[in-house]
Design an enzyme around this catalytic site. Structure first.
Site, PDB file in Angstrom:
ATOM      1  N   HIS A 183       0.828  -1.229   0.000  1.00 26.61           N
ATOM      2  CA  HIS A 183       0.000   0.000   0.000  1.00 26.61           C
ATOM      3  C   HIS A 183       0.851   1.263   0.000  1.00 26.61           C
ATOM      4  O   HIS A 183       1.894   1.339   0.648  1.00 26.61           O
ATOM      5  CB  HIS A 183      -1.046  -0.004   1.114  1.00 26.61           C
ATOM      6  CG  HIS A 183      -0.543   0.016   2.518  1.00 26.61           C
ATOM      7  ND1 HIS A 183      -0.258   1.193   3.179  1.00 26.61           N
ATOM      8  CD2 HIS A 183      -0.303  -0.978   3.407  1.00 26.61           C
ATOM      9  CE1 HIS A 183       0.129   0.910   4.419  1.00 26.61           C
ATOM     10  NE2 HIS A 183       0.113  -0.392   4.586  1.00 26.61           N
ATOM     11  N   GLU A 219      -4.962   1.786   2.790  1.00 25.96           N
ATOM     12  CA  GLU A 219      -5.028   0.574   3.626  1.00 25.96           C
ATOM     13  C   GLU A 219      -5.250   0.948   5.081  1.00 25.96           C
ATOM     14  O   GLU A 219      -5.966   0.264   5.820  1.00 25.96           O
ATOM     15  CB  GLU A 219      -3.717  -0.215   3.503  1.00 25.96           C
ATOM     16  CG  GLU A 219      -3.735  -1.582   4.183  1.00 25.96           C
ATOM     17  CD  GLU A 219      -3.396  -1.557   5.662  1.00 25.96           C
ATOM     18  OE1 GLU A 219      -3.641  -2.561   6.341  1.00 25.96           O
ATOM     19  OE2 GLU A 219      -2.886  -0.528   6.165  1.00 25.96           O
ATOM     20  N   GLU A 220      -4.614   2.044   5.514  1.00 31.49           N
ATOM     21  CA  GLU A 220      -4.575   2.340   6.943  1.00 31.49           C
ATOM     22  C   GLU A 220      -5.942   2.670   7.546  1.00 31.49           C
ATOM     23  O   GLU A 220      -6.112   2.628   8.755  1.00 31.49           O
ATOM     24  CB  GLU A 220      -3.572   3.465   7.232  1.00 31.49           C
ATOM     25  CG  GLU A 220      -2.121   3.093   6.908  1.00 31.49           C
ATOM     26  CD  GLU A 220      -1.546   1.994   7.805  1.00 31.49           C
ATOM     27  OE1 GLU A 220      -2.252   1.509   8.693  1.00 31.49           O
ATOM     28  OE2 GLU A 220      -0.377   1.623   7.587  1.00 31.49           O
ATOM     29  N   ASP A 223       3.007  -6.456   3.614  1.00 35.89           N
ATOM     30  CA  ASP A 223       2.664  -5.347   4.517  1.00 35.89           C
ATOM     31  C   ASP A 223       3.076  -5.661   5.951  1.00 35.89           C
ATOM     32  O   ASP A 223       2.491  -5.161   6.898  1.00 35.89           O
ATOM     33  CB  ASP A 223       1.152  -5.060   4.414  1.00 35.89           C
ATOM     34  CG  ASP A 223       0.761  -3.785   5.155  1.00 35.89           C
ATOM     35  OD1 ASP A 223       1.657  -2.968   5.438  1.00 35.89           O
ATOM     36  OD2 ASP A 223      -0.439  -3.613   5.448  1.00 35.89           O
TER      37      ASP A 223
HETATM   38 ZN   LIG Z   1       0.623  -1.284   6.345  1.00 33.47          ZN
END
Ligand SMILES: [Zn+2]
Ligand SMILES: *[C@@H]1O[C@H](CO)[C@@H](O)[C@H](O)[C@H]1NC(C)=O
Ligand SMILES: *[C@@H]1O[C@H](CO)[C@@H](O)[C@H](O)[C@H]1NC(C)=O
Ligand SMILES: *[C@@H]1O[C@H](CO)[C@@H](O)[C@H](O)[C@H]1NC(C)=O
Ligand SMILES: *[C@@H]1O[C@H](CO)[C@@H](O)[C@H](O)[C@H]1NC(C)=O
Length: 472
Positions: A290, A336-337, A364
């Protein structure tokens, strides 16, 4: 990586006829893997000793030094989208483009926690993503420290009109990922659980394995049936000090001030590039990381490293003129966060590719010294991946293929039966730096990134070049 990665319930097909039968059925597959020995050697040598040596690290350093952190919804994330798109075009990759998604836009603003009693001291804190602010006057209140949700339930009436501090405990030296899973619950649910007892705000000990007075942020969420109160992370040191005050019977009072707010959604993008397959171009092996990060640190480890080794897969294949039968697609996810927001929309936009999606990979969980792959798929697919590791990655001692999860962003594909995986690496230090100001290039090692890029490329390339898609 913001969530406890949900343990996928693997549908392990029972081997009714035993292993021998399975092996013979896939014998051609195993020969095919051996036939890729020379290609794998070229990839490894090019990535670790050849022209590509040091490239992944220096690209990422150039990127993070010049763009910095890339919070979901920020202009900086769009700069990162433009930068990577242009760099992938310059790299001569196929089908480089961006795909539109709608992204939440939370902003931090000014923030602080001041200890007022029993002494004056500024505390190290970071507001949590998605939190509301305190209003211009801040919130000044006495503190109730608890170590668990059970403790909070027992003292629920005491929490009324107080700031609840969660001083959760876990022995991080044993199983960092499991400890993250345990402690992150206070970060994600702590505010609503405290609000239910009438608390005014929640402060959470950082979900981190180590601290030099470094707060670690991350996403939180609200129970829609309960009023929203502000939530922030405290450094491990400060959360423990507040706990000690309480243990001694000393009353503590703090002031919390946060300007955090959520602005209207913005238009953002996932970045996509490919090496088009020679024989089955509509079938795809997807490699990813990401692009977004937290707004503190530089997002070098989380997840610049994962994103950039995924880009390197395509660069290496192109530069070595290796075109597998299937398409290898790199996707750099946005947001993503805040819960895999860009990736979830990507899945909806590409759902029709479900049957053609051969394998989904996301890195990740750090790009430290690689050991192999974490993988989730059926028993036959697992054997194929293990065979790739054992036959083709011996030279760099990254032969392991262990049961594991993918990542948040590839979750929707894996939930729908697509085999998936993640980089297995020596990431014991990951939660020291994660979501903190310490997430910079200094954490990473160029040699290890080259090795990781080689592992990632060999797995993606060989699966994409087998005669058949992975069984599922
Ligand atoms: Zn991450
Ligand atoms: C750094 O990135 C910029 C933008 O892509 C590029 O123009 C420049 O050549 C890069 N510098 C190096 C030393 O690679
Ligand atoms: C990204 O590129 C687009 C198209 O060239 C441009 O309109 C936009 O302003 C750029 N965004 C940023 C933040 O640089
Ligand atoms: C290879 O990796 C294993 C762990 O995966 C380790 O125990 C072993 O020492 C390594 N061997 C070499 C030669 O680095
Ligand atoms: C970087 O990683 C390599 C390979 O794992 C190792 O030999 C080297 O000592 C590391 N460098 C630093 C500065 O840690």
């Amino acid at each position: 990586m913001y969530l406890l990665l949900i343990l996928l319930i693997l549908s392990l097909t029972p081997l009714t006829n035993g292993k021998a039968c399975l092996k013979s059925h896939y014998r051609s597959g195993f020969n095919e893997i051996r036939d890729h020995k020379q290609d794998a050697e070229r990839i490894i040598s090019y990535a670790t000793q050849g022209k590509f040596k040091g490239v992944t690290y220096s690209r990422l350093a150039n990127f993070t030094d010049n763009i910095g952190s890339r919070l979901c919804g920020s202009e900086s994330l769009e700069k990162a989208v433009n930068w990577t798109r242009q760099a992938m075009l310059d790299d001569g990759l196929d089908n480089v483009h961006i795909e539109e998604v709608s992204l939440p836009h939370w902003v931090r603003g000014q923030e602080y926690v001041q200890l007022l009693e029993p002494r004056q001291k500024g505390l190290a804190m970071l507001g949590l993503g998605n939190s509301v602010g305190t209003g211009p006057n801040g919130i000044t209140a006495n503190v109730l420290v608890v170590q668990t949700f059970d403790e909070l339930e027992q003292q629920c009436s005491k929490a009324k009109d107080k700031i609840v501090v969660y001083n959760s405990y876990c022995d991080w030296s044993l199983q960092p990922l499991q400890c993250y899973g345990v402690t992150v619950q206070y970060r994600s649910q702590g505010a609503s659980r405290a609000a239910k007892c009438g608390a005014l705000a929640a402060l959470v000990k950082s979900a981190a394995s180590f601290s030099i007075y470094s707060p670690h942020t991350g996403m939180m969420s609200y129970d829609p049936s309960i009023n929203k109160i502000p939530a922030a992370a405290l450094s491990i040191e400060d959360a423990e000090m507040l706990w000690r005050f309480q243990q001694r019977g000393q009353m503590t009072k703090v002031k919390l001030y946060m300007e955090a707010q959520t602005l209207p959604n913005v238009v953002g993008h996932n970045v996509v590039a490919e090496i088009k397959g020679s024989t089955y171009p509509e079938q795809t092996v997807l490699v990813s990381g990401h692009l977004d990060s937290w707004d503190v640190g530089q997002g070098a480890m989380d997840d610049g490293g994962g994103a950039f080794i995924s880009w390197s897969v395509l660069s290496i294949l192109r530069q070595l003129n290796l075109r597998p039968k299937r398409t290898v697609r790199c996707v750099l996810w946005s947001c993503e966060e805040f819960g895999g927001v860009g990736a979830e929309q990507y899945f909806e936009q590409h759902r029709q590719e479900l049957e053609q999606m051969d394998l989904v990979l996301e890195s990740d969980l750090g790009v430290f010294h690689p050991l192999g792959l974490e993988f989730a798929g059926n028993a036959q697919a697992f054997e194929i991946m293990q065979s790739i590791g054992e036959q083709l990655l011996v030279e760099i001692n990254a032969t392991q293929v262990v049961k594991g999860d993918g990542g948040t962003d590839i979750g929707p594909w894996m939930d729908n039966g697509v085999p998936g995986g993640s980089l297995l690496n020596e990431n014991e230090k990951y939660f020291m730096f994660h979501h903190s100001n310490g997430d910079t290039m200094t954490v990473l090692n160029s040699t290890d990134m080259d090795l990781a890029a080689a592992v990632w490329t060999v797995h993606a390339y060989v699966v994409a070049d087998l005669d058949d898609m992975l069984p599922r």
